[in-house]
Write a protein that holds these residues in place. Structure first.
Motif, PDB file in Angstrom:
ATOM      1  N   ASP A 276      44.301  52.212  52.347  1.00 60.45           N
ATOM      2  CA  ASP A 276      43.329  51.462  51.348  1.00 60.45           C
ATOM      3  C   ASP A 276      44.199  50.211  51.139  1.00 60.45           C
ATOM      4  N   GLU A 277      43.662  49.159  51.020  1.00 57.26           N
ATOM      5  CA  GLU A 277      44.924  47.947  50.179  1.00 57.26           C
ATOM      6  C   GLU A 277      44.301  47.961  48.777  1.00 57.26           C
ATOM      7  N   GLN A 278      45.053  47.539  47.497  1.00 56.09           N
ATOM      8  CA  GLN A 278      44.585  46.592  46.805  1.00 56.09           C
ATOM      9  C   GLN A 278      44.654  45.482  47.018  1.00 56.09           C
ATOM     10  N   VAL A 279      43.572  44.346  46.814  1.00 57.23           N
ATOM     11  CA  VAL A 279      43.094  43.664  47.031  1.00 57.23           C
ATOM     12  C   VAL A 279      41.886  43.240  46.231  1.00 57.23           C
ATOM     13  N   SER A 280      42.278  42.266  45.018  1.00 54.36           N
ATOM     14  CA  SER A 280      41.575  42.251  43.498  1.00 54.36           C
ATOM     15  C   SER A 280      41.613  40.805  43.454  1.00 54.36           C
ATOM     16  N   SER A 281      41.755  39.871  44.338  1.00 54.28           N
ATOM     17  CA  SER A 281      42.522  38.261  44.343  1.00 54.28           C
ATOM     18  C   SER A 281      42.362  37.757  45.329  1.00 54.28           C
ATOM     19  N   LEU A 282      42.099  36.018  45.440  1.00 59.13           N
ATOM     20  CA  LEU A 282      42.486  35.512  46.396  1.00 59.13           C
ATOM     21  C   LEU A 282      44.209  35.880  46.891  1.00 59.13           C
ATOM     22  N   ARG A 283      45.083  35.908  45.672  1.00 60.03           N
ATOM     23  CA  ARG A 283      46.632  36.041  46.317  1.00 60.03           C
ATOM     24  C   ARG A 283      46.896  37.198  46.979  1.00 60.03           C
ATOM     25  N   ASP A 284      46.369  38.414  46.343  1.00 56.03           N
ATOM     26  CA  ASP A 284      46.579  39.594  46.786  1.00 56.03           C
ATOM     27  C   ASP A 284      46.458  39.531  48.744  1.00 56.03           C
ATOM     28  N   PHE A 285      44.921  39.231  48.467  1.00 52.03           N
ATOM     29  CA  PHE A 285      44.266  38.904  49.908  1.00 52.03           C
ATOM     30  C   PHE A 285      45.865  38.593  50.760  1.00 52.03           C
ATOM     31  N   ASN A 286      45.992  37.127  50.613  1.00 53.92           N
ATOM     32  CA  ASN A 286      47.061  35.709  51.219  1.00 53.92           C
ATOM     33  C   ASN A 286      48.008  37.162  51.602  1.00 53.92           C
TER      34      ASN A 286
ATOM     35  N   ASN B 218      32.957  39.660  45.659  1.00 63.41           N
ATOM     36  CA  ASN B 218      32.897  41.119  45.637  1.00 63.41           C
ATOM     37  C   ASN B 218      34.260  41.383  47.115  1.00 63.41           C
ATOM     38  N   LEU B 219      34.956  40.420  47.659  1.00 64.20           N
ATOM     39  CA  LEU B 219      36.015  40.196  48.770  1.00 64.20           C
ATOM     40  C   LEU B 219      37.344  40.441  48.033  1.00 64.20           C
TER      41      LEU B 219
ATOM     42  N   ILE C 205      42.637  44.157  60.227  1.00 71.49           N
ATOM     43  CA  ILE C 205      41.818  43.857  58.555  1.00 71.49           C
ATOM     44  C   ILE C 205      40.633  44.360  58.255  1.00 71.49           C
ATOM     45  N   PHE C 206      40.415  45.861  57.779  1.00 73.44           N
ATOM     46  CA  PHE C 206      38.667  46.197  57.769  1.00 73.44           C
ATOM     47  C   PHE C 206      38.772  45.671  56.390  1.00 73.44           C
ATOM     48  N   ALA C 207      37.530  45.204  55.458  1.00 70.76           N
ATOM     49  CA  ALA C 207      36.894  44.928  54.255  1.00 70.76           C
ATOM     50  C   ALA C 207      35.498  45.297  55.130  1.00 70.76           C
ATOM     51  N   PHE C 208      35.624  47.195  53.797  1.00 70.53           N
ATOM     52  CA  PHE C 208      34.572  48.085  53.720  1.00 70.53           C
ATOM     53  C   PHE C 208      33.386  47.667  53.175  1.00 70.53           C
TER      54      PHE C 208
END
Length: 269
Positions: free
Chosen positions: A195-205, A179-180, A121-124
């Motif tokens: 692109d993946e939608q990550v706007s919270s820790l829950r989205d990240f998990n 920011n992550l 997974i990449f976070a730019f």
């Protein structure tokens, strides 16, 4: 204000409160201004973030709960994507944080991600101004320690500058984490070129679980933490041997010949 002016008390940012002034021969605020003028703020400082980034591993909790197999993703800080080897041993995947001054590099990230068959997974990071500012402040503290306090005689000043530097490192990591896992648009998450939608820790998990379900779809469900791990304890290793012996010699017996009123580890397995 008078107590501050007379150098009896001062505000310590790293403690967020007033403390007694212990006395030092240098004015740290003035030295910071001088160090800043000497060093100059540069965008290239962002490439040094790996030295201060503290986050190491992200466990995939939902996948572990549903499938029984613990999965761990390791963080990597990169300026650009190198080879993408197969994750080995305790590492099941990688989260690569891309920090670069080349804003067009996001397209390269997507292309490399699209062609990667492994759990990457990449976070730019699209906007690194605030992070660069924190690194600049850290370098100013290092400059003071190296050029003004190198003889070690002013222990009060050295302790104070070290505390301020460590506090700045804490702020740096806090900024990166915010920011992550926020919707401020400063980070673009990419998996399989999309692109993946990550706007919270829950989205990240959820993203971590999605990747594990995709890459490790053939993993059997084994909800037993006694043996579903890379390194077994000595007691479970012994129980495994006893279980295999019972399986081979008593396969025609109920419960492989284990006593009905007893529940040793090998019977649990």
């Amino acid at each position: 204000d008078k107590l501050k002016h007379d150098k009896i008390i001062r505000f310590a940012a790293y403690k967020q409160r007033l403390i007694l002034f212990q006395g030092t021969d240098i004015n740290i605020e003035d030295e910071l201004v001088k160090a800043g003028a000497e060093l100059g703020r540069q965008e290239s400082y962002i490439t040094e973030i790996g030295e201060f980034f503290s986050k190491k591993v992200a466990p995939v909790k939902a996948y572990y709960y549903h499938r029984g197999t613990p999965r761990y993703f390791e963080y990597e800080v990169k300026q650009e994507i190198d080879d993408l080897p197969v994750p080995m041993e305790d590492v099941d995947g990688y989260i690569q944080l891309i920090f670069t001054t080349d804003r067009d590099y996001l397209q390269t990230v997507k292309e490399k991600s699209a062609g990667c068959p492994e759990a990457y997974i990449f976070a730019f990071f699209n906007n690194t101004d605030e992070i660069t500012e924190h690194i600049f402040n850290i370098k100013k503290y290092d400059y003071i320690l190296t050029n003004r306090l190198s003889d070690g005689s002013d222990r009060v000043a050295i302790t104070e500058v070290m505390n301020l530097k460590n506090y700045e490192i804490t702020l740096l990591n806090k900024t990166v984490n915010e920011n992550l896992f926020s919707s401020n648009g400063k980070v673009t998450w990419v998996y399989k070129g999309q692109d993946e939608q990550v706007s919270s820790l829950r989205d990240f998990n959820r993203l971590l679980s999605k990747v594990c379900d995709d890459i490790y779809s053939l993993t059997p469900v084994m909800n037993n933490e006694l043996f579903n791990k890379n390194r077994l304890s000595s007691s479970i290793s012994g129980a495994k041997a006893k279980y295999m012996a019972a399986l081979l010699t008593n396969s025609d017996k109920r419960d492989f010949g284990f006593e009905a009123d007893k529940f040793p580890p090998e019977k649990t397995i």
